[in-house]
Design an enzyme around this catalytic site. Structure first.
Site, PDB file in Angstrom:
ATOM      1  N   ASP A  13       0.743  -1.183   0.028  1.00  0.00           N
ATOM      2  CA  ASP A  13       0.026  -0.039   0.083  1.00  0.00           C
ATOM      3  C   ASP A  13       1.072   1.122   0.010  1.00  0.00           C
ATOM      4  O   ASP A  13       1.906   1.187   0.292  1.00  0.00           O
ATOM      5  CB  ASP A  13      -0.915  -0.004   1.278  1.00  0.00           C
ATOM      6  CG  ASP A  13      -1.865   1.315   1.332  1.00  0.00           C
ATOM      7  OD1 ASP A  13      -2.519   1.468   0.347  1.00  0.00           O
ATOM      8  OD2 ASP A  13      -1.653   2.015   2.254  1.00  0.00           O
ATOM      9  N   SER A  14       0.429   2.334  -0.223  1.00  0.00           N
ATOM     10  CA  SER A  14       0.911   3.647  -0.331  1.00  0.00           C
ATOM     11  C   SER A  14       1.695   3.922   1.129  1.00  0.00           C
ATOM     12  O   SER A  14       2.495   5.078   1.141  1.00  0.00           O
ATOM     13  CB  SER A  14       0.085   4.703  -0.896  1.00  0.00           C
ATOM     14  OG  SER A  14      -0.727   5.101  -0.079  1.00  0.00           O
ATOM     15  N   TYR A  45      -0.767   8.106  -2.902  1.00  0.00           N
ATOM     16  CA  TYR A  45      -0.701   7.639  -4.260  1.00  0.00           C
ATOM     17  C   TYR A  45      -2.158   8.556  -4.872  1.00  0.00           C
ATOM     18  O   TYR A  45      -2.126   8.322  -6.244  1.00  0.00           O
ATOM     19  CB  TYR A  45      -0.892   6.296  -4.418  1.00  0.00           C
ATOM     20  CG  TYR A  45       0.237   5.348  -4.318  1.00  0.00           C
ATOM     21  CD1 TYR A  45       1.338   5.922  -3.795  1.00  0.00           C
ATOM     22  CD2 TYR A  45       0.496   4.119  -4.693  1.00  0.00           C
ATOM     23  CE1 TYR A  45       2.767   5.153  -3.568  1.00  0.00           C
ATOM     24  CE2 TYR A  45       1.562   3.392  -4.711  1.00  0.00           C
ATOM     25  CZ  TYR A  45       2.721   3.938  -4.001  1.00  0.00           C
ATOM     26  OH  TYR A  45       3.763   3.168  -3.811  1.00  0.00           O
ATOM     27  N   GLY A  46      -3.081   8.887  -4.314  1.00  0.00           N
ATOM     28  CA  GLY A  46      -4.286   9.266  -4.708  1.00  0.00           C
ATOM     29  C   GLY A  46      -4.159  10.443  -5.690  1.00  0.00           C
ATOM     30  O   GLY A  46      -5.122  10.895  -6.341  1.00  0.00           O
ATOM     31  N   CYS A  76      -4.195  -1.399  -2.079  1.00  0.00           N
ATOM     32  CA  CYS A  76      -4.237   0.239  -2.216  1.00  0.00           C
ATOM     33  C   CYS A  76      -5.203   0.402  -3.429  1.00  0.00           C
ATOM     34  O   CYS A  76      -5.060  -0.201  -4.516  1.00  0.00           O
ATOM     35  CB  CYS A  76      -2.773   0.779  -2.657  1.00  0.00           C
ATOM     36  SG  CYS A  76      -2.836   2.540  -3.319  1.00  0.00           S
ATOM     37  N   ASN A  77      -6.344   1.179  -3.107  1.00  0.00           N
ATOM     38  CA  ASN A  77      -7.532   1.256  -4.301  1.00  0.00           C
ATOM     39  C   ASN A  77      -6.700   1.946  -5.610  1.00  0.00           C
ATOM     40  O   ASN A  77      -7.058   1.634  -6.602  1.00  0.00           O
ATOM     41  CB  ASN A  77      -8.535   2.086  -3.752  1.00  0.00           C
ATOM     42  CG  ASN A  77      -9.284   1.138  -2.637  1.00  0.00           C
ATOM     43  OD1 ASN A  77     -10.234   0.686  -3.273  1.00  0.00           O
ATOM     44  ND2 ASN A  77      -9.160   1.048  -1.724  1.00  0.00           N
ATOM     45  N   GLU A 155      -2.550   8.973   8.465  1.00  0.00           N
ATOM     46  CA  GLU A 155      -1.134   8.637   8.599  1.00  0.00           C
ATOM     47  C   GLU A 155      -0.537   9.736   9.637  1.00  0.00           C
ATOM     48  O   GLU A 155       0.559   9.273  10.312  1.00  0.00           O
ATOM     49  CB  GLU A 155      -0.203   9.266   7.166  1.00  0.00           C
ATOM     50  CG  GLU A 155      -0.659   8.207   5.709  1.00  0.00           C
ATOM     51  CD  GLU A 155       0.262   6.930   6.152  1.00  0.00           C
ATOM     52  OE1 GLU A 155       1.298   6.917   6.865  1.00  0.00           O
ATOM     53  OE2 GLU A 155      -0.482   5.793   5.299  1.00  0.00           O
ATOM     54  N   CYS A 187     -10.667   3.428  -0.086  1.00  0.00           N
ATOM     55  CA  CYS A 187      -9.414   3.515  -0.127  1.00  0.00           C
ATOM     56  C   CYS A 187      -9.003   2.693   1.060  1.00  0.00           C
ATOM     57  O   CYS A 187      -9.712   2.929   2.356  1.00  0.00           O
ATOM     58  CB  CYS A 187      -8.971   5.094   0.169  1.00  0.00           C
ATOM     59  SG  CYS A 187      -7.464   5.252   0.970  1.00  0.00           S
ATOM     60  N   HIS A 189      -6.939   3.113   3.697  1.00  0.00           N
ATOM     61  CA  HIS A 189      -6.808   4.008   4.814  1.00  0.00           C
ATOM     62  C   HIS A 189      -8.219   4.216   5.595  1.00  0.00           C
ATOM     63  O   HIS A 189      -8.144   4.514   6.622  1.00  0.00           O
ATOM     64  CB  HIS A 189      -6.210   5.286   4.696  1.00  0.00           C
ATOM     65  CG  HIS A 189      -4.775   5.251   4.403  1.00  0.00           C
ATOM     66  ND1 HIS A 189      -4.394   4.752   3.129  1.00  0.00           N
ATOM     67  CD2 HIS A 189      -3.860   5.749   4.908  1.00  0.00           C
ATOM     68  CE1 HIS A 189      -2.904   4.861   2.995  1.00  0.00           C
ATOM     69  NE2 HIS A 189      -2.526   5.540   4.107  1.00  0.00           N
TER      70      HIS A 189
END
Length: 269
Positions: A13-14, A45-46, A76-77, A155, A187, A189
């Site tokens: 994932d990011s 990444y989005g 990660c979407n 994060e 996502c 997250h």
């Protein structure tokens, strides 16, 4: 083909978000070993271009392959939206994404055929969720909203912060106005914000995250390929991050429960 049952599952994932998938894998497949890569140096990444997301994803898959993984979960979407097809063509091992399982679950649980999707701008732009939902049921009305501030809030560890509530109320105005009864957390997250999102949307709205569905799909795929780890001893995990392992370890321990060990900083090559 050799039996790779003792080899670990690779998850990337990011940043922290893919830990929602690790948590479900721990629950459904407690014997499996996992090598996790969180690209904390380049999160999020989005807001990146599709070309950049594909390049980052390829680099991470190459790192995971050095750890002899038997399967990769793109947790990660944004990467699932843009890089999954390229990765499947390029690398010779099972690679699963998070879009299809989430879309399928949302279609199953909606009662009024109004589904909301919250995701990063990159995932919303790809329209992958909306297209998949329409393939499954063309009568469903989809409302999408890019929620770019959620990833940095997670994060930062602001999972129930007053600012997070304020941001969520703003982002979810359209969802409430359009009377969605099912909200896809598009996502990995976002499940970390489940408490906030559930509170803002209210008790009548189902929150769907792909993590559980993906874990079940991993189990099904490994069973089919006879690659499940049979050892009764619980699998050991390795966590690789591209930056700030201390912050990752602190937040990962908080989320997964108990101390997270084996966190290392890792370069891409």
């Amino acid at each position: 083909m050799n039996n790779h049952s003792e080899d670990p599952i690779g998850v990337f994932d990011s940043g922290l978000g893919g830990l929602t998938v690790v948590k479900e894998l721990n629950h459904h497949l407690p014997n499996e070993k996992i090598v996790y890569f969180g690209d904390t140096a380049r999160v999020p990444y989005g807001n990146k271009s599709s070309e950049t997301i594909i390049r980052y994803s390829r680099e991470i898959v190459r790192v995971l392959l050095k750890h002899q993984v038997k399967m990769i979960v793109v947790a990660c979407n944004s990467a699932s939206s843009w890089a999954l097809d390229s990765l499947k063509k390029e690398f010779d091992l099972p690679i699963l994404g998070v879009i299809n399982p989430g879309a399928k679950k949302a279609v199953e649980v909606t009662r009024n055929k109004r589904i909301g999707i919250i995701a990063t701008s990159s995932t919303v732009k790809s329209s992958k969720y909306a297209k998949r939902i329409m393939q499954l049921d063309k009568d469903i009305v989809v409302t999408s909203e890019a929620c770019s501030l959620f990833v940095p809030l997670v994060e930062e560890g602001w999972l129930v912060h007053p600012v997070t509530y304020q941001v969520a109320r703003q982002y979810l105005i359209g969802m409430k106005k359009n009377k969605v009864d099912t909200l896809i957390l598009g996502c990995t997250h976002y499940p970390l914000l489940r408490e906030v999102l559930g509170h803002v949307m209210g008790p009548g709205v189902q929150l769907v995250d792909s993590a559980q569905e993906v874990a079940l799909q991993v189990k099904e795929e490994l069973t089919k390929r006879r690659m499940l780890r049979i050892c009764l001893k619980q699998g050991q995990h390795l966590f690789l991050v591209s930056d700030d392992p201390e912050q990752f370890q602190f937040l990962a321990s908080r989320f997964l429960g108990g101390g997270v060990k084996n966190v290392r900083r890792h370069k891409y090559v």
